[in-house]
Design an enzyme around this catalytic site. Structure first.
Site, PDB file in Angstrom:
ATOM      1  N   LYS A 225     -10.325 -12.189   9.491  1.00 56.78           N
ATOM      2  CA  LYS A 225     -10.772 -10.807   9.672  1.00 56.78           C
ATOM      3  C   LYS A 225     -11.230 -10.213   8.348  1.00 56.78           C
ATOM      4  O   LYS A 225     -10.420 -10.014   7.438  1.00 56.78           O
ATOM      5  CB  LYS A 225      -9.660  -9.921  10.236  1.00 56.78           C
ATOM      6  CG  LYS A 225     -10.214  -8.553  10.652  1.00 56.78           C
ATOM      7  CD  LYS A 225      -9.149  -7.504  10.857  1.00 56.78           C
ATOM      8  CE  LYS A 225      -8.727  -6.813   9.582  1.00 56.78           C
ATOM      9  NZ  LYS A 225      -9.787  -5.995   8.940  1.00 56.78           N
ATOM     10  N   GLU A 299      -1.491 -12.229  -1.389  1.00 52.25           N
ATOM     11  CA  GLU A 299      -2.156 -11.953  -2.672  1.00 52.25           C
ATOM     12  C   GLU A 299      -2.341 -10.447  -2.726  1.00 52.25           C
ATOM     13  O   GLU A 299      -3.165  -9.899  -2.001  1.00 52.25           O
ATOM     14  CB  GLU A 299      -3.524 -12.647  -2.740  1.00 52.25           C
ATOM     15  CG  GLU A 299      -3.479 -14.151  -2.523  1.00 52.25           C
ATOM     16  CD  GLU A 299      -3.030 -14.911  -3.752  1.00 52.25           C
ATOM     17  OE1 GLU A 299      -2.998 -14.320  -4.844  1.00 52.25           O
ATOM     18  OE2 GLU A 299      -2.693 -16.097  -3.605  1.00 52.25           O
ATOM     19  N   CYS A 333      -8.381  -6.724  -8.130  1.00 50.94           N
ATOM     20  CA  CYS A 333      -6.917  -6.776  -8.107  1.00 50.94           C
ATOM     21  C   CYS A 333      -6.346  -7.109  -9.476  1.00 50.94           C
ATOM     22  O   CYS A 333      -5.279  -6.645  -9.826  1.00 50.94           O
ATOM     23  CB  CYS A 333      -6.450  -7.778  -7.072  1.00 50.94           C
ATOM     24  SG  CYS A 333      -7.296  -9.351  -7.229  1.00 50.94           S
ATOM     25  N   GLU A 431      -1.489   1.201  -9.237  1.00 47.86           N
ATOM     26  CA  GLU A 431      -2.839   0.642  -9.193  1.00 47.86           C
ATOM     27  C   GLU A 431      -3.811   1.717  -8.713  1.00 47.86           C
ATOM     28  O   GLU A 431      -3.612   2.324  -7.672  1.00 47.86           O
ATOM     29  CB  GLU A 431      -2.858  -0.537  -8.219  1.00 47.86           C
ATOM     30  CG  GLU A 431      -4.195  -1.224  -8.158  1.00 47.86           C
ATOM     31  CD  GLU A 431      -4.201  -2.379  -7.159  1.00 47.86           C
ATOM     32  OE1 GLU A 431      -3.761  -2.180  -6.017  1.00 47.86           O
ATOM     33  OE2 GLU A 431      -4.641  -3.471  -7.534  1.00 47.86           O
TER      34      GLU A 431
HETATM   35  P1  NAD Z   1      -5.557  -3.063   2.521  1.00 44.87           P
HETATM   36  O1  NAD Z   1      -4.225  -3.690   2.386  1.00 44.87           O
HETATM   37  O2  NAD Z   1      -5.640  -1.684   3.002  1.00 44.87           O
HETATM   38  O3  NAD Z   1      -6.482  -3.919   3.502  1.00 44.87           O
HETATM   39  C1  NAD Z   1      -6.655  -5.310   3.356  1.00 44.87           C
HETATM   40  C2  NAD Z   1      -6.949  -5.895   4.711  1.00 44.87           C
HETATM   41  O4  NAD Z   1      -5.792  -5.754   5.532  1.00 44.87           O
HETATM   42  C3  NAD Z   1      -8.087  -5.230   5.455  1.00 44.87           C
HETATM   43  O5  NAD Z   1      -8.820  -6.243   6.137  1.00 44.87           O
HETATM   44  C4  NAD Z   1      -7.363  -4.324   6.450  1.00 44.87           C
HETATM   45  O6  NAD Z   1      -8.097  -4.084   7.617  1.00 44.87           O
HETATM   46  C5  NAD Z   1      -6.148  -5.145   6.767  1.00 44.87           C
HETATM   47  N1  NAD Z   1      -4.979  -4.389   7.235  1.00 44.87           N
HETATM   48  C6  NAD Z   1      -4.687  -3.076   7.055  1.00 44.87           C
HETATM   49  N2  NAD Z   1      -3.500  -2.784   7.636  1.00 44.87           N
HETATM   50  C7  NAD Z   1      -3.036  -3.926   8.188  1.00 44.87           C
HETATM   51  C8  NAD Z   1      -1.848  -4.276   8.909  1.00 44.87           C
HETATM   52  N3  NAD Z   1      -0.899  -3.368   9.166  1.00 44.87           N
HETATM   53  N4  NAD Z   1      -1.708  -5.554   9.298  1.00 44.87           N
HETATM   54  C9  NAD Z   1      -2.636  -6.489   9.019  1.00 44.87           C
HETATM   55  N5  NAD Z   1      -3.764  -6.221   8.365  1.00 44.87           N
HETATM   56  C10 NAD Z   1      -3.962  -4.954   7.932  1.00 44.87           C
HETATM   57  O7  NAD Z   1      -6.200  -3.253   1.118  1.00 44.87           O
HETATM   58  P2  NAD Z   1      -7.647  -2.831   0.658  1.00 44.87           P
HETATM   59  O8  NAD Z   1      -7.593  -1.388   0.314  1.00 44.87           O
HETATM   60  O9  NAD Z   1      -8.674  -3.303   1.614  1.00 44.87           O
HETATM   61  O10 NAD Z   1      -7.806  -3.738  -0.641  1.00 44.87           O
HETATM   62  C11 NAD Z   1      -7.387  -3.307  -1.887  1.00 44.87           C
HETATM   63  C12 NAD Z   1      -6.100  -3.986  -2.268  1.00 44.87           C
HETATM   64  O11 NAD Z   1      -6.209  -5.405  -2.217  1.00 44.87           O
HETATM   65  C13 NAD Z   1      -5.706  -3.681  -3.677  1.00 44.87           C
HETATM   66  O12 NAD Z   1      -4.366  -3.295  -3.736  1.00 44.87           O
HETATM   67  C14 NAD Z   1      -5.938  -4.987  -4.424  1.00 44.87           C
HETATM   68  O13 NAD Z   1      -5.137  -5.159  -5.539  1.00 44.87           O
HETATM   69  C15 NAD Z   1      -5.681  -5.998  -3.392  1.00 44.87           C
HETATM   70  N6  NAD Z   1      -6.372  -7.242  -3.676  1.00 44.87           N
HETATM   71  C16 NAD Z   1      -5.638  -8.322  -4.100  1.00 44.87           C
HETATM   72  C17 NAD Z   1      -6.273  -9.519  -4.409  1.00 44.87           C
HETATM   73  C18 NAD Z   1      -5.478 -10.710  -4.871  1.00 44.87           C
HETATM   74  O14 NAD Z   1      -5.999 -11.814  -4.863  1.00 44.87           O
HETATM   75  N7  NAD Z   1      -4.236 -10.557  -5.271  1.00 44.87           N
HETATM   76  C19 NAD Z   1      -7.646  -9.630  -4.254  1.00 44.87           C
HETATM   77  C20 NAD Z   1      -8.370  -8.521  -3.828  1.00 44.87           C
HETATM   78  C21 NAD Z   1      -7.703  -7.330  -3.531  1.00 44.87           C
END
Ligand code: NAD
Ligand code: MN
Length: 520
Positions: A225, A299, A333, A431
């Site tokens: 997804k 991650e 991230c 963050e």
């Molecule tokens: P997010 O956690 O809001 O969303 C990430 C994904 O999870 C999206 O596809 C979203 O639709 C889905 N999601 C949301 N709620 C969910 C739930 N309850 N169950 C399952 N899936 C759900 O994060 P974001 O705002 O899209 O991304 C930013 C964050 O991602 C930052 O905190 C960043 O540090 C992190 N990030 C980490 C890495 C890494 O490799 N460690 C890489 C990129 C981004």
């Protein structure tokens, strides 16, 4: 540059610029034309990536069992589709399906049905599919870069030179591992099974590659997804999977928001969950999968320290700082968002940083000279603005020397930094996920290490020093998955990436990245 709602961009202006800029000796030619204009024959420039026309349909269904299908819910209902917009213009690009539990169920069933044949395929044959995917990504690289930039707001020079090449590299890299797993593990390992993979919006296609490539190499099948604001390149990848003849059901892509993600995580037919996103959602997923037989890798976020010692090459270090926090608008991230500078050079670093920020170009991500593009969504911009206010309320000094004029529409944040930051300030602990840096000082090596590690996160860190011995000593003591020395934000598929502490667990990339996708 004007862009209509189809996301089709006019070519003329950018192409002209590309010709002059791309010319190896543009100056000499220009001078020569006044006397003897010699038209070159047989040498034609390829169109600039930003002028590539990208076909975008009016709406997209899910990619399940090798076909694009309409969502299960009634087409007429309002919430069956939702728009994805271009954050640089606020224009609707197209609409994608909001995945329901029954859509997810269909995808999981397709992945389950495809598993026996796919995992029984000779590993060398699986590798060939991955090689084909990688090559097709290269062939369609310009289209993918344009689409990525339209949907996410990241500068075209980054999607063109970093995201898409890394995507192809990742598939090439894991294609090579497919028939060598026996060598790694001593015998041919069994795959884990059906993998549910949920990814964020900051590197949409790259995160899809990080999830799919190792899973497929090990013989798993997948339900992926993409994030709700950036679904388009994953759907384009689905077309590539069709083109290379990947057997139906091996990869299924369901679009939707967090509810769709939760439906994947909670589905009983999923054997492994791989999640990249925020720590908050990661914690929810850890709870949801606890006590089940589902394997899990997370991650998550970060607040990575970037340490500048007084013996560092300061000009290069300033470039590293810029690369560390303003790359991809700071929506990274592992962004080097906590800058720790040794006291003796802090004034110099600050002055040079201000100068450098004044010259960064903020604006139209489709312009290849743009350094900082649009913030991915209104929601993310609101978050960043909240932190900008909070930082000032807490007593830090906001410096935003950028001279760029921002477009009237779209979501923008000028690259900036906070001075006079205390480690206890919220902006130094949480963050922000935007082009905002917190500048702090330290005196001794010990103080640098303890300040760097004073965080619940542990994804990455950077060190700038002239002394190799200092690099080794400090790197060993930093609690971070990746430590960059005299550079920052360098990625390679052969190098494992992942976190300590609240930044998550599991590694992606390298031979380590295979481990989550095999059963021993
Ligand atoms: P997010 O956690 O809001 O969303 C990430 C994904 O999870 C999206 O596809 C979203 O639709 C889905 N999601 C949301 N709620 C969910 C739930 N309850 N169950 C399952 N899936 C759900 O994060 P974001 O705002 O899209 O991304 C930013 C964050 O991602 C930052 O905190 C960043 O540090 C992190 N990030 C980490 C890495 C890494 O490799 N460690 C890489 C990129 C981004
Ligand atoms: Mn979008």
């Amino acid at each position: 540059m004007p862009s209509d709602t189809n996301g089709v961009h006019s070519a003329s202006e950018s192409q002209t610029t590309a010709h002059t800029n791309g010319h190896p000796d543009a100056k000499t030619t220009a001078a020569a034309t006044t006397t003897a204009p010699k038209p070159r024959t047989g040498i034609a420039y390829a169109p600039a990536p930003e002028s590539v026309k990208v076909e975008i349909a009016d709406h997209y269904g899910h990619f399940i069992d090798g076909r694009f299908i309409e969502p299960k819910s009634s087409r007429k209902s309002d919430d069956a589709y939702f728009p994805t917009i271009n954050p640089a213009t606020e224009a609707v690009i197209t609409r994608v399906a909001q995945g329901t539990e029954s859509d997810v169920d269909a995808a999981v069933k397709a992945a389950r049905a495809a598993l026996p044949k796919w995992s029984a395929l000779p590993a060398v044959e699986r590798g060939k599919y991955l090689f084909r995917i990688a090559r097709r990504i290269q062939e369609r690289a310009r289209e993918l870069a344009v689409l990525e930039t339209l949907d996410s707001g990241k500068p075209i020079k980054e999607s063109r030179d970093i995201d898409v090449p890394l995507v192809a590299a990742h598939f090439f890299y894991y294609a090579g591992w497919a028939d060598k797993l026996e060598w790694v593990y001593g015998r041919q390992p069994a795959p884990v099974g059906v993998c549910g993979q949920v990814i964020p919006w900051n590197f949409p296609l790259l995160m899809a590659a990080w999830k799919l490539a190792p899973a497929l190499a090990c013989g798993n099948t997948c339900v992926l997804k993409p994030a709700e604001t950036t679904p388009l390149t994953a759907l384009r990848l689905a077309e590539i999977l069709q083109e290379v003849g990947l057997p139906p059901g091996v990869v299924n892509i369901v679009t939707g928001d967090g509810r769709t993600g939760a439906a994947i995580v909670n589905h009983a037919g999923i054997d492994k969950v791989a999640f990249t996103g925020s720590t908050d959602v990661g914690k929810k997923i850890a709870k949801a999968t606890a006590g089940s037989s589902k394997k899990l890798t997370l991650e998550l976020g970060g607040k990575s320290p970037h340490i500048i010692f007084d013996d560092a090459a300061i000009d290069q270090a300033v470039e590293g700082i810029v690369q560390g926090i303003y790359f991809n608008q700071g929506e990274v991230c592992c962004a080097g968002s906590r800058l720790l500078v040794q006291e003796g050079v802090i004034a110099e670093v600050r002055k040079k940083l201000e100068l450098r920020l004044a010259s960064l170009r903020v604006g139209d991500p489709m312009d290849k000279n743009t350094d900082v593009g649009a913030i991915n969504s209104k929601q993310q911009l609101d978050t960043i603005n909240r932190y900008l206010q909070l930082g000032q309320d807490e007593g830090a000094e906001l410096c935003s020397p950028s001279t760029s004029t921002l477009p009237s529409k779209g979501y923008w944040c000028k690259p900036c930094f906070f001075a006079n930051v205390q480690p206890s300030h919220t902006i130094a602990r949480e963050e922000i996920f935007g082009p905002v840096l917190s500048l702090m000082s330290f005196r001794t090596v010990e103080e640098a290490i303890s300040k760097a590690n004073n965080t619940p996160y542990g994804l990455a860190a950077g060190i700038w020093t002239d002394k190799g011995s200092k690099v080794l000593e400090v790197a060993k003591k930093l609690q971070a998955g990746v430590v960059w020395c005299n550079t920052y934000n360098k990625f390679d598929p052969a190098s494992p990436f992942g976190g300590f502490k609240e930044s998550g667990f599991g590694r992606e990339g390298g031979v380590h990245g295979l481990r989550a996708y095999v059963q021993l």
